[in-house]
Design an enzyme around this catalytic site. Structure first.
Site, PDB file in Angstrom:
ATOM      1  N   GLY A  12      16.276  50.186  53.210  1.00 15.50           N
ATOM      2  CA  GLY A  12      17.614  49.227  52.292  1.00 15.50           C
ATOM      3  C   GLY A  12      17.718  48.312  51.576  1.00 15.50           C
ATOM      4  N   ASP A  34      11.996  55.638  63.582  1.00 17.73           N
ATOM      5  CA  ASP A  34      13.767  55.723  64.398  1.00 17.73           C
ATOM      6  C   ASP A  34      14.327  54.538  65.665  1.00 17.73           C
ATOM      7  OD1 ASP A  34      16.018  56.213  64.195  1.00 17.73           O
ATOM      8  OD2 ASP A  34      15.789  58.409  64.191  1.00 17.73           O
ATOM      9  N   ILE A  35      14.922  53.275  64.676  1.00 17.25           N
ATOM     10  CA  ILE A  35      15.005  52.936  66.504  1.00 17.25           C
ATOM     11  C   ILE A  35      15.590  53.186  67.019  1.00 17.25           C
ATOM     12  CG2 ILE A  35      15.150  50.605  64.754  1.00 17.25           C
ATOM     13  CD1 ILE A  35      17.653  49.787  65.417  1.00 17.25           C
ATOM     14  N   TYR A 123      32.140  52.816  62.565  1.00 21.64           N
ATOM     15  CA  TYR A 123      31.575  51.789  61.404  1.00 21.64           C
ATOM     16  C   TYR A 123      31.258  50.058  62.625  1.00 21.64           C
ATOM     17  CZ  TYR A 123      28.202  48.813  59.198  1.00 21.64           C
ATOM     18  OH  TYR A 123      28.032  47.746  58.777  1.00 21.64           O
TER      19      TYR A 123
END
Length: 285
Positions: A12, A34-35, A123
Site C-alpha cells: 500500500g 494475511d494478518i 470502516y
C-alpha cells in the site's frame, strides 16, 4: 544490537513509504501474510523480528458499508490487529499500528490524541476496534493519520488526472483536514523508534493549513498549471445525493499536533510537498 523490523501491508501507499525508510526490513504484502488469518499469523516465525509495523488495512469507506465487504473490513482492520497484538504480547514485541481520522465523528475540530472514538461508518468502527486491542500491547504506538498521499490511489492524483483530461470536477467544500504524506508518516515512525519515544497513541499528520477537499483540489489544479476556478465547490449532502451507497464522512479531520511536537518530531508543512508531488505526476491525456 540493531532491531529487526517487519512491515505488513507492504504493497500500500504507507507500506511502500515504510519500505523506503526501512530498506533492511522484512516486507510482506497482504498476499504473503494475511494478518486477518489467525492460523497464518500464528504459524509465522516471529522470532527474527523485534518491531512489527502494521500498515495492513482494508481502506474502502463506501465498500465497507456493503454486504460484500463489511465482514472483510472487520477481518482486516479489527481481527488482524487483534492477531498481531496477541503475538506482540506473548512474544514481547513492539508494534506500530496506523489508524485513521475516521475513528471520530468529526463534529469537533482539532481532534486531541486521547479523544474518545465515535466512528460514523463501518470502516471507522473497524479501525477503532483495532486501535483498542493494539492499545493493550505494553509496547505499542498507535499513529492516527488522515488524508494519506503516496504511491497509490489518492485524491490529489485523481484531481491532476481530471485537470489533464479537461474535466471540471465538483468537490466537497465542507470536509476539512490536512494532507498527510506517506513519507512523513514513515519519517515519524523512524523518529519514534530511533528516539524511544514514550509508547501510546499519537496524531501523526503533516503540519500546514487546515483546508477543505475543494481547496486542496483547486490547489492541485493551480500547481499543475490550470485555472483553479475549474473546480466547483459543493456540500457533502449535494455530492452524495446522486451516489447511492455513499458512506458518511467526518466533516472535521484536522488533528491537534501538540503531543507529536513534544516528542521532538517536527511535522513538515504539506504545501510544498503537494506542489512537488503534483509537478512530478505524469501528464494524463
Amino acid at each position: 544490537m540493531s532491531k529487526k523490523y517487519i512491515i505488513l501491508g507492504a504493497g500500500g501507499q504507507l507500506g511502500k513509504a515504510l519500505c523506503a525508510i526501512f530498506p533492511d526490513a522484512k516486507a510482506l504484502t497482504h498476499k504473503e501474510l494475511d494478518i486477518s488469518d489467525e492460523a497464518q499469523v500464528n504459524a509465522f516465525d516471529w522470532s527474527k523480528y523485534d518491531v512489527i509495523l502494521n500498515a495492513a488495512a482494508l481502506v474502502n469507506s463506501d465498500g465497507s458499508e456493503t454486504s460484500e465487504l463489511r465482514a472483510k473490513t472487520w477481518l482486516a482492520n479489527a481481527y488482524g490487529p487483534r492477531n498481531l497484538a496477541k503475538i506482540a504480547i506473548e512474544k514481547n514485541k513492539t508494534i506500530v499500528h496506523y489508524s485513521s481520522d475516521y475513528v471520530w465523528d468529526g463534529r469537533k475540530k482539532n481532534h486531541k490524541d486521547d479523544e474518545i472514538v465515535a466512528p460514523l461508518l463501518v470502516y471507522g468502527q473497524s479501525k477503532a476496534a483495532g486501535d483498542l486491542v493494539v492499545s493493550l500491547v505494553p509496547k505499542h504506538y498507535i499513529m492516527r493519520v488522515s488524508w494519506v498521499v503516496g504511491d497509490g490511489h489518492n485524491i490529489p492524483k485523481t484531481m491532476k488526472k481530471l485537470a489533464d483530461m479537461r474535466i471540471n470536477p465538483k468537490v466537497v467544500d465542507d470536509q476539512f483536514g490536512r494532507l498527510t504524506f506517506a513519507s512523513e508518516i514513515a519519517r515519524a515512525t523512524k523518529y519514534f523508534l530511533d528516539n524511544k519515544v514514550a509508547y501510546g497513541s499519537y496524531n501523526v499528520t503533516n503540519d500546514g493549513p487546515v483546508k477543505s477537499w475543494y481547496e486542496i483540489a483547486a490547489d492541485v489544479f493551480e500547481y499543475a498549471g490550470y485555472d483553479r476556478n475549474r473546480v466547483h465547490p459543493v456540500s457533502t449532502e449535494e455530492y452524495a445525493a446522486d451516489k447511492p451507497g455513499f458512506a458518511p464522512r467526518p466533516l472535521n479531520s484536522d488533528m491537534d499536533l501538540v503531543k507529536l511536537r513534544q516528542t521532538g518530531f517536527m511535522p513538515v508543512d504539506y504545501t510544498d510537498m503537494l506542489k512537488e508531488y503534483v509537478r512530478h505526476l505524469p501528464l494524463d491525456e
